[in-house]
Design a protein around this motif. Structure first.
Motif, short mmCIF file in Angstrom:
data_model
loop_
_atom_site.label_atom_id
_atom_site.label_comp_id
_atom_site.label_asym_id
_atom_site.label_seq_id
_atom_site.Cartn_x
_atom_site.Cartn_y
_atom_site.Cartn_z
N VAL A 60 0.85 -1.20 0.00
CA VAL A 60 0.00 0.00 0.00
C VAL A 60 0.88 1.24 0.00
O VAL A 60 0.66 2.18 -0.78
N ASP A 61 1.89 1.26 0.87
CA ASP A 61 2.79 2.41 0.94
C ASP A 61 3.57 2.60 -0.36
O ASP A 61 3.90 3.73 -0.73
N GLY A 62 3.86 1.49 -1.04
CA GLY A 62 4.60 1.55 -2.30
C GLY A 62 3.72 1.87 -3.50
O GLY A 62 4.22 2.09 -4.60
N GLY A 63 2.41 1.86 -3.31
CA GLY A 63 1.50 2.20 -4.39
C GLY A 63 1.10 1.02 -5.27
O GLY A 63 0.42 1.20 -6.27
N THR A 64 1.52 -0.20 -4.92
CA THR A 64 1.16 -1.35 -5.74
C THR A 64 -0.15 -1.99 -5.30
O THR A 64 -0.65 -2.87 -5.98
N ARG A 65 -0.68 -1.56 -4.17
CA ARG A 65 -1.96 -2.08 -3.67
C ARG A 65 -2.79 -0.88 -3.24
O ARG A 65 -2.28 0.05 -2.64
N PRO A 66 -4.09 -0.89 -3.56
CA PRO A 66 -4.92 0.25 -3.15
C PRO A 66 -5.12 0.28 -1.64
O PRO A 66 -5.09 -0.75 -0.99
N GLY A 67 -5.28 1.47 -1.13
CA GLY A 67 -5.52 1.63 0.31
C GLY A 67 -4.94 2.93 0.82
O GLY A 67 -4.33 3.70 0.08
N THR A 68 -5.12 3.16 2.09
CA THR A 68 -4.60 4.36 2.75
C THR A 68 -3.17 4.11 3.19
O THR A 68 -2.91 3.18 3.95
N THR A 69 -2.25 4.94 2.72
CA THR A 69 -0.85 4.76 3.09
C THR A 69 -0.63 5.11 4.55
O THR A 69 -1.47 5.76 5.19
N SER A 70 0.51 4.71 5.07
CA SER A 70 0.84 5.01 6.47
C SER A 70 0.89 6.51 6.71
O SER A 70 0.43 7.00 7.75
N ALA A 71 1.46 7.25 5.76
CA ALA A 71 1.55 8.71 5.90
C ALA A 71 0.16 9.34 5.93
O ALA A 71 -0.11 10.24 6.73
N GLU A 72 -0.71 8.87 5.03
CA GLU A 72 -2.08 9.39 5.01
C GLU A 72 -2.82 9.06 6.30
O GLU A 72 -3.54 9.89 6.84
N ALA A 73 -2.64 7.84 6.79
CA ALA A 73 -3.30 7.42 8.02
C ALA A 73 -2.84 8.28 9.20
O ALA A 73 -3.64 8.68 10.04
N GLN A 74 -1.54 8.57 9.24
CA GLN A 74 -0.99 9.41 10.30
C GLN A 74 -1.56 10.82 10.22
O GLN A 74 -1.94 11.41 11.23
N ARG A 75 -1.66 11.35 9.00
CA ARG A 75 -2.21 12.69 8.80
C ARG A 75 -3.69 12.74 9.22
O ARG A 75 -4.13 13.69 9.86
N ILE A 76 -4.44 11.72 8.85
CA ILE A 76 -5.85 11.65 9.25
C ILE A 76 -5.98 11.63 10.76
O ILE A 76 -6.81 12.33 11.34
N LYS A 77 -5.12 10.85 11.41
CA LYS A 77 -5.15 10.77 12.87
C LYS A 77 -4.86 12.13 13.50
O LYS A 77 -5.53 12.54 14.46
N GLU A 78 -3.86 12.85 12.96
CA GLU A 78 -3.52 14.17 13.47
C GLU A 78 -4.68 15.15 13.27
O GLU A 78 -5.00 15.94 14.17
N LEU A 79 -5.31 15.09 12.10
CA LEU A 79 -6.43 15.99 11.82
C LEU A 79 -7.62 15.69 12.72
O LEU A 79 -8.29 16.61 13.20
N GLU A 80 -7.89 14.41 12.97
CA GLU A 80 -8.99 14.06 13.87
C GLU A 80 -8.73 14.56 15.28
O GLU A 80 -9.64 15.04 15.96
N ARG A 81 -7.48 14.47 15.72
CA ARG A 81 -7.11 14.99 17.04
C ARG A 81 -7.31 16.50 17.10
O ARG A 81 -7.83 17.03 18.08
N GLU A 82 -6.91 17.19 16.02
CA GLU A 82 -7.06 18.64 15.97
C GLU A 82 -8.55 19.04 15.99
O GLU A 82 -8.94 19.98 16.68
N VAL A 83 -9.37 18.32 15.23
CA VAL A 83 -10.81 18.60 15.20
C VAL A 83 -11.40 18.42 16.60
O VAL A 83 -12.20 19.24 17.06
N LYS A 84 -10.98 17.36 17.29
CA LYS A 84 -11.48 17.11 18.64
C LYS A 84 -11.12 18.27 19.58
O LYS A 84 -11.95 18.74 20.36
N GLU A 85 -9.88 18.75 19.49
CA GLU A 85 -9.43 19.87 20.33
C GLU A 85 -10.21 21.14 20.00
O GLU A 85 -10.60 21.89 20.90
#
Length: 107
Positions: free
Chosen positions: A56-81
């Motif tokens: 997934v991270d290499g782009g050979t399989r569809p899905g949310t990459t680790s970087a995207e997942a981390q960014r989503i997690k950070e944004l969700e934390r910011e929204v909560k705050e």
């Protein structure tokens, strides 16, 4: 209670690389994973998850990459705050508005 083993990033990368290099020697990805996992010292399921994550991270399989997942997690934390801060401001605003009304009524 079993405590999950922690593997270093180097071990994970090496294991994934081994699977990817030897994949052609086996009839399926799973059989390659089952063969290599005991050599690494992890379960086949764990190694399979590492391989899928690398794909997934290499782009050979569809899905949310680790970087995207981390960014989503950070944004969700910011929204909560921000929601918490808005609630505090709403409560404070109501308090001061009520205090102002009480002050005007007493005058």
């Amino acid at each position: 209670m079993n405590k999950a083993k922690k593997y270093s990033p180097e071990v994970r990368e090496r294991a994934v690389r081994l699977v990817q290099e030897r994949r052609g020697e086996y009839p399926s990805l799973w059989s390659a994973v089952e063969s290599i996992a005991p050599k690494i010292g992890c379960s086949a399921n764990t190694l399979h998850e590492w391989v899928k994550r690398a794909e997934v991270d290499g782009g050979t399989r569809p899905g949310t990459t680790s970087a995207e997942a981390q960014r989503i997690k950070e944004l969700e934390r910011e929204v909560k705050e921000l929601r918490r801060a808005n609630e505090i401001l709403r409560t404070a605003s109501a308090f001061f508005a009520q205090a102002e009304l009480d002050r005007k009524l007493k005058s």
